[in-house]
Design a protein around this motif. Sequence first.
Motif, PDB file in Angstrom:
ATOM      1  N   PHE A 164       0.840  -1.204   0.000  1.00 60.58           N
ATOM      2  CA  PHE A 164       0.000   0.000   0.000  1.00 60.58           C
ATOM      3  C   PHE A 164       0.868   1.244   0.000  1.00 60.58           C
ATOM      4  N   ARG A 165       0.501   2.186  -0.876  1.00 56.93           N
ATOM      5  CA  ARG A 165       1.080   3.521  -0.828  1.00 56.93           C
ATOM      6  C   ARG A 165      -0.022   4.519  -1.171  1.00 56.93           C
ATOM      7  N   ARG A 166      -0.213   5.474  -0.287  1.00 56.72           N
ATOM      8  CA  ARG A 166      -1.331   6.402  -0.477  1.00 56.72           C
ATOM      9  C   ARG A 166      -0.943   7.497  -1.457  1.00 56.72           C
ATOM     10  N   GLU A 167      -1.191   7.241  -2.725  1.00 56.89           N
ATOM     11  CA  GLU A 167      -0.983   8.243  -3.759  1.00 56.89           C
ATOM     12  C   GLU A 167      -2.048   8.054  -4.839  1.00 56.89           C
ATOM     13  N   PRO A 168      -3.297   8.455  -4.527  1.00 56.89           N
ATOM     14  CA  PRO A 168      -4.383   8.291  -5.488  1.00 56.89           C
ATOM     15  C   PRO A 168      -4.070   8.992  -6.801  1.00 56.89           C
ATOM     16  N   SER A 169      -4.363   8.315  -7.920  1.00 55.76           N
ATOM     17  CA  SER A 169      -3.996   8.838  -9.228  1.00 55.76           C
ATOM     18  C   SER A 169      -4.892   8.217 -10.281  1.00 55.76           C
ATOM     19  N   LEU A 170      -5.051   8.931 -11.392  1.00 50.02           N
ATOM     20  CA  LEU A 170      -5.763   8.383 -12.536  1.00 50.02           C
ATOM     21  C   LEU A 170      -4.821   7.680 -13.505  1.00 50.02           C
ATOM     22  N   GLU A 171      -3.536   7.640 -13.189  1.00 47.38           N
ATOM     23  CA  GLU A 171      -2.612   6.809 -13.962  1.00 47.38           C
ATOM     24  C   GLU A 171      -2.812   5.365 -13.509  1.00 47.38           C
ATOM     25  N   PRO A 172      -3.169   4.457 -14.406  1.00 45.51           N
ATOM     26  CA  PRO A 172      -3.422   3.081 -13.970  1.00 45.51           C
ATOM     27  C   PRO A 172      -2.203   2.396 -13.377  1.00 45.51           C
ATOM     28  N   THR A 173      -1.008   2.881 -13.713  1.00 46.01           N
ATOM     29  CA  THR A 173       0.214   2.289 -13.179  1.00 46.01           C
ATOM     30  C   THR A 173       0.519   2.732 -11.753  1.00 46.01           C
ATOM     31  N   ARG A 174      -0.240   3.684 -11.240  1.00 47.83           N
ATOM     32  CA  ARG A 174       0.019   4.188  -9.883  1.00 47.83           C
ATOM     33  C   ARG A 174      -1.148   3.801  -8.993  1.00 47.83           C
ATOM     34  N   MET A 175      -1.176   2.522  -8.637  1.00 49.47           N
ATOM     35  CA  MET A 175      -2.242   1.997  -7.789  1.00 49.47           C
ATOM     36  C   MET A 175      -1.894   2.197  -6.323  1.00 49.47           C
ATOM     37  N   GLN A 176      -2.911   2.301  -5.497  1.00 51.68           N
ATOM     38  CA  GLN A 176      -2.681   2.434  -4.060  1.00 51.68           C
ATOM     39  C   GLN A 176      -2.426   1.074  -3.410  1.00 51.68           C
ATOM     40  N   LEU A 177      -3.013   0.027  -3.935  1.00 50.85           N
ATOM     41  CA  LEU A 177      -2.752  -1.349  -3.488  1.00 50.85           C
ATOM     42  C   LEU A 177      -2.329  -2.170  -4.699  1.00 50.85           C
ATOM     43  N   PHE A 178      -1.153  -2.757  -4.605  1.00 49.22           N
ATOM     44  CA  PHE A 178      -0.557  -3.433  -5.758  1.00 49.22           C
ATOM     45  C   PHE A 178       0.342  -4.560  -5.254  1.00 49.22           C
ATOM     46  N   ARG A 179       0.685  -5.473  -6.156  1.00 44.12           N
ATOM     47  CA  ARG A 179       1.529  -6.602  -5.774  1.00 44.12           C
ATOM     48  C   ARG A 179       2.981  -6.377  -6.176  1.00 44.12           C
ATOM     49  N   MET A 180       3.851  -6.679  -5.244  1.00 35.71           N
ATOM     50  CA  MET A 180       5.281  -6.570  -5.463  1.00 35.71           C
ATOM     51  C   MET A 180       5.922  -7.943  -5.249  1.00 35.71           C
ATOM     52  N   ARG A 181       6.653  -8.394  -6.231  1.00 34.92           N
ATOM     53  CA  ARG A 181       7.453  -9.611  -6.105  1.00 34.92           C
ATOM     54  C   ARG A 181       8.894  -9.176  -5.899  1.00 34.92           C
ATOM     55  N   GLU A 182       9.578  -9.767  -4.951  1.00 32.17           N
ATOM     56  CA  GLU A 182      10.942  -9.361  -4.639  1.00 32.17           C
ATOM     57  C   GLU A 182      11.846 -10.558  -4.394  1.00 32.17           C
ATOM     58  N   TYR A 183      13.103 -10.388  -4.768  1.00 35.00           N
ATOM     59  CA  TYR A 183      14.193 -11.213  -4.250  1.00 35.00           C
ATOM     60  C   TYR A 183      15.065 -10.296  -3.400  1.00 35.00           C
TER      61      TYR A 183
END
Length: 318
Positions: A164-183
């Motif tokens: 979660f990152r609180r940055e509401p936007s109309l850019e579809p790439t800037r979601m407030q809840l999104f999935r992150m895969r990490e190594y």
Amino acid sequence: MESFSSPHSDVLLEDAPAGGPTFLDRLFDHGLLIRTGVDGLYGRSGAFESVADALDRLITRIGAADGAEVMRFPPGMSRPAFERSGYLKGFPNLAGTVHSFCGDSAGHAEILACVEAGQDWTGQQEATDVVLTPAACYPLYPVAAARGPLPAEGRLFDLQSYCFRREPSLEPTRMQLFRMREYVRMGSPEQVLAFRESWLERGTAMMRDLGLPLAIDAANDPFFGRAGRMLANNQRAQGLKFELNVPVNSVEKPTACLSFNYHQDHFGSTWELRQADGGVAHTACVGFGLERITLALLRHHGLDLAAWPEAVRTALWG
């Protein structure tokens, strides 16, 4: 401006005509994303999820030989651990906390009265011990530190989480809840820098195989405030962060789909994470934005998955 190149994709990004549908509009119209009434908070269709799931499996296949230890944390983490991490120093504007009603019957009645009157009812809410996870790796560091010193070869972890990152936007790439895969790699500076260099090559090859135009660029995190600008400048100057950018919303402002980060000893010092010889451990990570890469594929190959280039479909689904 960055120079984007790919062996497969020669798609020219064109902005929507004045008054015409945006990329986000078209995603809604095709049912790939689902409106919720909140900017940056969307449902996903089965077709969208089929791409995100295939990407997740592809990343697993690419990293399989490394033998990373798999961990999966929920999208919430301990508030004390979050506070200790230092996240609030750099990104107070992006943080999300979980609040809950902890009152009595009178408090409940007040909530209902506020709702009925269309007034703010959240005054009866209190902060819980849960904070929304800002990055998939944040819950890992206290867990790894509790195990004691690292072995001589260090450690490698495979993570995935909603963030979660609180940055509401109309850019579809800037979601407030999104999935992150990490190594995430922990060890000596030499070990973690070699890991980052390896994934710079692997990540670039993966995105080229998916037919996406890309550019690697030095970057910085979006630190908050005046002091944050100095931190950002230092991060760039020391080459601590690189991003793999793909034009999705526009060529002028490409989207970071992968990030390659060297934290130096920040998390090692914060959590007293030690190398086998007693020195403070260094850490690095590679992060994949699953929604962002999915959106990049939809932007460059079209909204009909069946019409995607065969090489791209083969890379994803075999």
